[in-house]
Every structure is written in structure tokens, then in C-alpha cells.
Design a protein around this motif. Structure first.
Motif, PDB file in Angstrom:
ATOM      1  N   SER A   1       0.819  -1.209   0.000  1.00 32.36           N
ATOM      2  CA  SER A   1       0.000   0.000   0.000  1.00 32.36           C
ATOM      3  C   SER A   1       0.851   1.257   0.000  1.00 32.36           C
ATOM      4  CB  SER A   1      -1.005   0.000   1.147  1.00 32.36           C
ATOM      5  OG  SER A   1      -0.341  -0.176   2.361  1.00 32.36           O
ATOM      6  N   ASN A   2       1.960   1.207   0.715  1.00 30.82           N
ATOM      7  CA  ASN A   2       2.834   2.375   0.726  1.00 30.82           C
ATOM      8  C   ASN A   2       3.401   2.645  -0.663  1.00 30.82           C
ATOM      9  OD1 ASN A   2       3.755   4.420   2.250  1.00 30.82           O
ATOM     10  ND2 ASN A   2       5.656   3.404   2.831  1.00 30.82           N
ATOM     11  N   ILE A   3       3.827   1.565  -1.313  1.00 25.61           N
ATOM     12  CA  ILE A   3       4.404   1.708  -2.651  1.00 25.61           C
ATOM     13  C   ILE A   3       3.339   2.242  -3.620  1.00 25.61           C
ATOM     14  CG2 ILE A   3       5.608   0.509  -4.540  1.00 25.61           C
ATOM     15  CD1 ILE A   3       6.537  -1.566  -2.459  1.00 25.61           C
ATOM     16  N   ILE A   4       2.107   1.750  -3.475  1.00 24.43           N
ATOM     17  CA  ILE A   4       1.039   2.167  -4.388  1.00 24.43           C
ATOM     18  C   ILE A   4       0.671   3.636  -4.160  1.00 24.43           C
ATOM     19  CG2 ILE A   4      -1.358   1.805  -5.104  1.00 24.43           C
ATOM     20  CD1 ILE A   4      -1.078  -1.073  -3.933  1.00 24.43           C
ATOM     21  N   ASP A   5       0.424   3.978  -2.892  1.00 22.29           N
ATOM     22  CA  ASP A   5      -0.057   5.332  -2.628  1.00 22.29           C
ATOM     23  C   ASP A   5       0.999   6.396  -2.879  1.00 22.29           C
ATOM     24  OD1 ASP A   5      -2.548   4.462  -2.179  1.00 22.29           O
ATOM     25  OD2 ASP A   5      -2.610   4.832  -0.036  1.00 22.29           O
ATOM     26  N   CYS A   6       2.261   6.021  -2.832  1.00 24.97           N
ATOM     27  CA  CYS A   6       3.316   7.002  -3.074  1.00 24.97           C
ATOM     28  C   CYS A   6       3.544   7.213  -4.562  1.00 24.97           C
ATOM     29  CB  CYS A   6       4.606   6.564  -2.414  1.00 24.97           C
ATOM     30  SG  CYS A   6       4.494   6.800  -0.670  1.00 24.97           S
ATOM     31  N   LYS A   7       2.811   6.491  -5.357  1.00 28.69           N
ATOM     32  CA  LYS A   7       2.966   6.599  -6.796  1.00 28.69           C
ATOM     33  C   LYS A   7       2.664   8.023  -7.266  1.00 28.69           C
ATOM     34  CE  LYS A   7       2.500   5.102 -11.105  1.00 28.69           C
ATOM     35  NZ  LYS A   7       3.669   5.230 -11.925  1.00 28.69           N
ATOM     36  N   SER A   8       1.654   8.626  -6.701  1.00 29.03           N
ATOM     37  CA  SER A   8       1.297   9.972  -7.136  1.00 29.03           C
ATOM     38  C   SER A   8       0.951  10.820  -5.921  1.00 29.03           C
ATOM     39  CB  SER A   8       0.079   9.895  -8.059  1.00 29.03           C
ATOM     40  OG  SER A   8      -0.576  11.139  -8.077  1.00 29.03           O
ATOM     41  N   ARG A   9       1.393  12.091  -5.949  1.00 31.20           N
ATOM     42  CA  ARG A   9       1.118  12.907  -4.761  1.00 31.20           C
ATOM     43  C   ARG A   9      -0.358  13.236  -4.633  1.00 31.20           C
ATOM     44  NH1 ARG A   9       1.949  18.464  -6.959  1.00 31.20           N
ATOM     45  NH2 ARG A   9       2.618  18.002  -9.074  1.00 31.20           N
ATOM     46  N   PHE A  10      -1.114  13.087  -5.738  1.00 32.10           N
ATOM     47  CA  PHE A  10      -2.550  13.363  -5.648  1.00 32.10           C
ATOM     48  C   PHE A  10      -3.320  12.200  -5.033  1.00 32.10           C
ATOM     49  CE2 PHE A  10      -1.171  16.251  -8.977  1.00 32.10           C
ATOM     50  CZ  PHE A  10      -1.674  17.431  -8.458  1.00 32.10           C
ATOM     51  N   THR A  11      -2.753  11.026  -5.087  1.00 29.73           N
ATOM     52  CA  THR A  11      -3.501   9.887  -4.555  1.00 29.73           C
ATOM     53  C   THR A  11      -2.863   9.343  -3.272  1.00 29.73           C
ATOM     54  OG1 THR A  11      -2.302   8.456  -6.055  1.00 29.73           O
ATOM     55  CG2 THR A  11      -4.473   9.167  -6.755  1.00 29.73           C
ATOM     56  N   LYS A  12      -1.953  10.132  -2.689  1.00 30.31           N
ATOM     57  CA  LYS A  12      -1.380   9.730  -1.395  1.00 30.31           C
ATOM     58  C   LYS A  12      -2.540   9.477  -0.458  1.00 30.31           C
ATOM     59  CE  LYS A  12       3.136  10.674  -0.208  1.00 30.31           C
ATOM     60  NZ  LYS A  12       4.247  11.247   0.253  1.00 30.31           N
ATOM     61  N   ASN A  13      -2.504   8.403   0.292  1.00 28.78           N
ATOM     62  CA  ASN A  13      -3.558   8.039   1.256  1.00 28.78           C
ATOM     63  C   ASN A  13      -4.844   7.526   0.612  1.00 28.78           C
ATOM     64  OD1 ASN A  13      -1.887   8.976   3.308  1.00 28.78           O
ATOM     65  ND2 ASN A  13      -2.715  11.049   3.126  1.00 28.78           N
ATOM     66  N   HIS A  14      -4.936   7.502  -0.723  1.00 27.06           N
ATOM     67  CA  HIS A  14      -6.187   7.066  -1.361  1.00 27.06           C
ATOM     68  C   HIS A  14      -6.590   5.655  -0.910  1.00 27.06           C
ATOM     69  CE1 HIS A  14      -9.253   6.379  -4.452  1.00 27.06           C
ATOM     70  NE2 HIS A  14      -8.614   5.282  -4.790  1.00 27.06           N
ATOM     71  N   SER A  15      -5.672   4.704  -1.035  1.00 25.21           N
ATOM     72  CA  SER A  15      -6.006   3.314  -0.674  1.00 25.21           C
ATOM     73  C   SER A  15      -6.217   3.184   0.828  1.00 25.21           C
ATOM     74  CB  SER A  15      -4.892   2.359  -1.098  1.00 25.21           C
ATOM     75  OG  SER A  15      -4.534   2.596  -2.424  1.00 25.21           O
ATOM     76  N   ALA A  16      -5.399   3.886   1.611  1.00 26.57           N
ATOM     77  CA  ALA A  16      -5.540   3.807   3.069  1.00 26.57           C
ATOM     78  C   ALA A  16      -6.900   4.367   3.499  1.00 26.57           C
ATOM     79  CB  ALA A  16      -4.408   4.574   3.737  1.00 26.57           C
ATOM     80  N   GLU A  17      -7.320   5.467   2.885  1.00 30.49           N
ATOM     81  CA  GLU A  17      -8.623   6.057   3.231  1.00 30.49           C
ATOM     82  C   GLU A  17      -9.768   5.169   2.764  1.00 30.49           C
ATOM     83  OE1 GLU A  17      -9.395   8.663   5.151  1.00 30.49           O
ATOM     84  OE2 GLU A  17      -7.249   8.838   5.552  1.00 30.49           O
ATOM     85  N   LEU A  18      -9.598   4.590   1.579  1.00 35.60           N
ATOM     86  CA  LEU A  18     -10.634   3.680   1.076  1.00 35.60           C
ATOM     87  C   LEU A  18     -10.780   2.484   2.032  1.00 35.60           C
ATOM     88  CD1 LEU A  18     -12.609   3.068  -1.286  1.00 35.60           C
ATOM     89  CD2 LEU A  18     -10.805   1.674  -2.280  1.00 35.60           C
ATOM     90  N   ALA A  19      -9.647   1.996   2.510  1.00 35.22           N
ATOM     91  CA  ALA A  19      -9.665   0.858   3.441  1.00 35.22           C
ATOM     92  C   ALA A  19     -10.432   1.234   4.717  1.00 35.22           C
ATOM     93  CB  ALA A  19      -8.243   0.421   3.767  1.00 35.22           C
ATOM     94  N   LYS A  20     -10.229   2.452   5.212  1.00 33.08           N
ATOM     95  CA  LYS A  20     -10.967   2.882   6.415  1.00 33.08           C
ATOM     96  C   LYS A  20     -12.471   2.866   6.136  1.00 33.08           C
ATOM     97  CE  LYS A  20      -7.563   6.047   8.304  1.00 33.08           C
ATOM     98  NZ  LYS A  20      -7.184   7.444   8.280  1.00 33.08           N
ATOM     99  N   LYS A  21     -12.835   3.340   4.929  1.00 32.24           N
ATOM    100  CA  LYS A  21     -14.266   3.412   4.609  1.00 32.24           C
ATOM    101  C   LYS A  21     -14.873   2.014   4.428  1.00 32.24           C
ATOM    102  CE  LYS A  21     -14.539   8.118   2.995  1.00 32.24           C
ATOM    103  NZ  LYS A  21     -13.174   8.595   3.264  1.00 32.24           N
ATOM    104  N   THR A  22     -14.124   1.104   3.824  1.00 32.34           N
ATOM    105  CA  THR A  22     -14.681  -0.263   3.676  1.00 32.34           C
ATOM    106  C   THR A  22     -14.872  -0.882   5.062  1.00 32.34           C
ATOM    107  OG1 THR A  22     -12.465  -1.175   3.367  1.00 32.34           O
ATOM    108  CG2 THR A  22     -13.750  -0.830   1.389  1.00 32.34           C
TER     109      THR A  22
END
Ligand SMILES: [Fe+2]
Ligand SMILES: [Fe+2]
Ligand SMILES: [Fe+2]
Ligand SMILES: [Fe+2]
Length: 399
Positions: free
Chosen positions: A225-246
Motif C-alpha cells: 500500500s505504501n508503494i502504491i499510494d506514493c505513486k502519485s502525490r494526488f492519490t497519497k492516502n487514497h487506498s488507506a482512506e478507502l480501506a478505512k471506509k470499507t
């Protein structure tokens, strides 16, 4: 859950290859060649099966810090330049803390650019450099400078001559000698060709299965997840936030803890395939051309390709890689329809839209809850997404 470590390793190799593709515009299998050669050298040095597994894992992960380093810089840095910068070693070392090694060894990634004679990035010398880091340094250097898949004829003679010059300087004698023995056989060169490297690695990777708690598997997948979210500065935390919502929605639906964790893992990994998509397309401030959009469409396909390597991840793979499919068949990449999309796939799709719209993008500001719901209600009424789920999201996330 029965967890296949080798499957996970192959999935990791895919993910890291995606990063390579983004950097170079083509997948060259560099990580896999380094991993396969390291494994063969480890065998010559009488590594045990567990040590070999760890060596291959470290080798596949050796440059995992490059993508984060490049994203942190606001300008584009070439791969060659970032390779010689110490930060990618530090970031890479930090990213892999949760990885399931048999023997967690410090500094293998951190010191993967050290030379035997102490002339590397940190100036560490000789046997103070962990042996796995030494092997990775050797394979990485040889592949970048002499191409590991060309070890035959005059080319091989030339490479051997050069490596002999560096024996005892950049590399230990023991590692050079092991490599010379390996390249005597034609099998090595053939195994490592682009067409076969995947199969060779699968054949050779030590097979291990464990019974892990789902909680532990979640920890392990956070490496990605760290590797994925660091891919773009606009989507930093995107997966982590989505995980919180799920996880919040799982409680709302009274899911049992196994389903809740699986859904959280799926959310964490849903955009894994984005590693393969160039940032100039992901972060484009203008409307994408049809060709660029077709490249974006590939990301959920790649998520599926990587995750389907992991036994026991069947449901997770579905929920993660269906997130851009739509009930009316207008989604991607498979143009699936309502009947093909189970409740959790639909839920993931809706939450991904909610999460994305409430985040800032290069071409727009973040939207508030009301504006987001307006868009989502329109999508639901046009048959794209599940209207009942949209109503539930409104209830739960309304401030
Ligand atoms: Fe590196
Ligand atoms: Fe490398
Ligand atoms: Fe996505
Ligand atoms: Fe997403």
C-alpha cells in the motif's frame, strides 16, 4: 488462511515490474533477472531453502523505494539518477518492515549499493555488508552494465574479463567465482531470457505455505500500500482512506471479521495496477485522450494479474479488480454487467468513487459530501452504480 509465500512473492515481482515499466516505458524484467541470478548464487553459496526465499524476496524488492523517492521530488528524476541516491535505499528499507521474511535482516536493502572495498554510497566495507546485500549489488550491477541475459560467446568473455578486474574491489571473490560457475552452463542464459524468466523464477522459488491469521496477511499486504499510494502525490492516502471506509461499511452491514478484513485488504490493493501507469497520464491536468484513457483502463487488469497469483485471495482479487466495472456494462476493463458483480464488488466501486471525488486532483479541488452525493445519485439513476449502496453511503458519511 493457507497462504502461499511463493505466490505472494510472484505477485510482488509483478508489482515491482510495473514500476519498472513506468520508468522505462517497457518491462525489462530487471528485478526478476536480479532475483533469479541471486538465487542461483545463493545456491552455490549453500544457502538453506529459507535463506534462499529471503534472498529472492530482497532481490525482487531491492529498488522498491525508487517510486516513492521520485514522487517526493516534484520534478522527474531518471531511474539511473535515483539509483545513485541514498534516499531510495532508506525508503526501500523502511517500506518492507512488514514483509514475511523468515529471518528479518537489517540493512539488506539499505546497503544494496555498497561496494566490497568501501567505495559505495555508505562506505561500508567487506563482510560488514550483509551477504544478501552483496549478492544483490553484484547482480544489479552486472545486469545494468553487462546484461545478465547475454552471457554467451565473446560477450561472456568480455563480461568475465571486466568482472575479474572488479573481483575483490567492487565484489567479493566468492560471489564472482559463484557467478563464473553459473554462467558456464547454457541453462542459465536460457532461463533468464525474457520469454522464460517468469517460468524459471516460478520453478526455482522455494515453495512455502503457512497458516496465517487474516490479520497477519493484512499486515503483510500493507507492504504494497505504501508503494502504491506514493505513486502519485494526488492519490497519497487514497487506498488507506478507502480501506478505512470499507471497514466502516463492513460494520454497518454487520460483516463477520474475516469478510471485513478481506474487504480491507481488497481496498488496500485495489489500485496496485496503477504502478504500471505513467504519472504524466495519472496526474494529467487536462482531459485524457482516448489512447491515454485506454492506458488507464489497464490498471485494474494489472491488479487482477498480480493478485490472482496469490492462492486464497480469490474473493479479494474479485473485489479489488472489479472496482471500475459498472452495473450497466459501461465500466472497464471487462465491461462486466450487474449479474457479474457481487455486492462487495459494487460496494468497492461505489466507495472508490466517493473516495476519489472527495480528494483533490490535478484538474479539480476536492468535493464536499453533498456535491459528491449529487454526482453519485445521478450515476445510480443512470444505472451505473447500485442505488441502495449509494443511499447507505449517504447515511454513513453525511457529516
Ligand atoms: Fe538501487
Ligand atoms: Fe536495480
Ligand atoms: Fe482504480
Ligand atoms: Fe481507486
Amino acid at each position: 488462511m493457507r497462504f502461499s509465500l511463493s505466490g505472494f512473492l510472484i505477485a510482488t515481482a509483478f508489482a515491482l515490474d510495473f514500476v519498472e515499466e513506468d520508468f522505462l516505458g517497457a518491462r525489462t524484467n530487471h528485478n526478476k533477472r536480479v532475483a533469479y541470478t541471486a538465487l542461483r548464487i545463493g545456491e552455490k553459496l549453500n544457502f538453506k531453502k529459507e535463506q534462499l526465499n529471503d534472498l529472492v524476496s530482497y532481490a525482487i524488492l531491492h529498488d522498491n523505494g525508487i517510486s516513492e523517492y521520485v514522487t517526493n521530488k516534484l520534478t522527474r528524476v531518471s531511474r539511473e539518477n535515483s539509483e545513485n541516491i541514498i534516499e531510495h535505499c532508506i525508503i526501500g528499507e523502511n517500506n518492507i518492515k512488514a514483509y514475511p521474511f523468515f529471518d528479518i535482516e537489517k540493512n539488506v536493502i539499505k546497503y544494496h549499493h555498497e561496494n566490497y572495498d568501501g567505495t559505495g554510497l555508505y562506505g561500508i566495507k567487506g563482510e560488514d555488508i550483509p551477504i544478501k546485500a552483496q549478492i544483490i549489488r553484484f547482480c544489479d550491477f552486472i545486469d545494468n552494465n553487462f546484461y545478465l541475459d547475454k552471457m554467451c560467446g565473446d560477450y561472456r568473455t568480455e563480461a568475465i574479463k571486466e568482472i575479474k578486474k572488479e573481483k575483490g574491489k567492487l565484489f567479493s571473490g566468492e560471489i564472482c567465482d559463484a557467478f563464473f560457475e553459473i554462467i558456464e552452463g547454457a541453462d542459465y542464459r536460457l532461463d533468464i531470457e525474457n520469454e522464460y524468466i517468469d517460468l524459471s523464477l516460478r520453478r526455482k522459488i522455494p515453495k512455502f505455505y503457512f497458516d496465517f491469521m487474516l490479520e497477519d496477511i493484512y499486515e503483510i499486504t500493507s507492504v504494497f500500500s505504501n508503494i502504491i499510494d506514493c505513486k502519485s502525490r494526488f492519490t497519497k492516502n487514497h487506498s488507506a482512506e478507502l480501506a478505512k471506509k470499507t471497514s466502516i461499511m463492513s460494520d454497518y452491514y454487520h460483516y463477520n471479521s474475516d469478510t471485513k478484513i478481506k474487504l480491507t485488504i481488497a481496498a488496500t490493493l485495489h489500485d496496485l495496477g496503477k504502478l504500471a501507469i505513467p504519472n504524466n497520464i495519472l496526474d494529467s491536468p487536462r482531459k485524457l485522450t482516448p489512447y491515454e484513457f485506454s492506458i488507464i483502463e489497464a490498471h485494474t487488469y494489472y491488479t487482477r494479474v498480480a493478485l490472482s497469483e496469490i492462492e486464497g485471495f480469490e474473493e479479494i482479487t474479485e473485489w479489488a479488480s472489479n472496482h471500475h466495472e459498472k452495473l450497466n456494462g459501461n465500466g472497464y476493463p471487462y465491461r462486466k454487467k450487474a449479474a457479474d458483480l457481487d455486492f462487495n464488488s459494487r460496494l468497492m466501486g461505489c466507495l472508490d468513487i466517493y473516495q476519489a471525488l472527495t480528494e483533490q486532483r490535478s484538474y479539480r479541488d476536492s468535493l464536499d459530501h453533498e456535491s459528491t452525493m449529487k454526482i453519485m445519485n445521478t450515476m445510480a439513476s443512470e444505472g451505473y452504480i447500485d442505488s441502495e449502496i449509494v443511499d447507505d453511503i449517504n447515511i454513513i458519511f453525511k457529516k
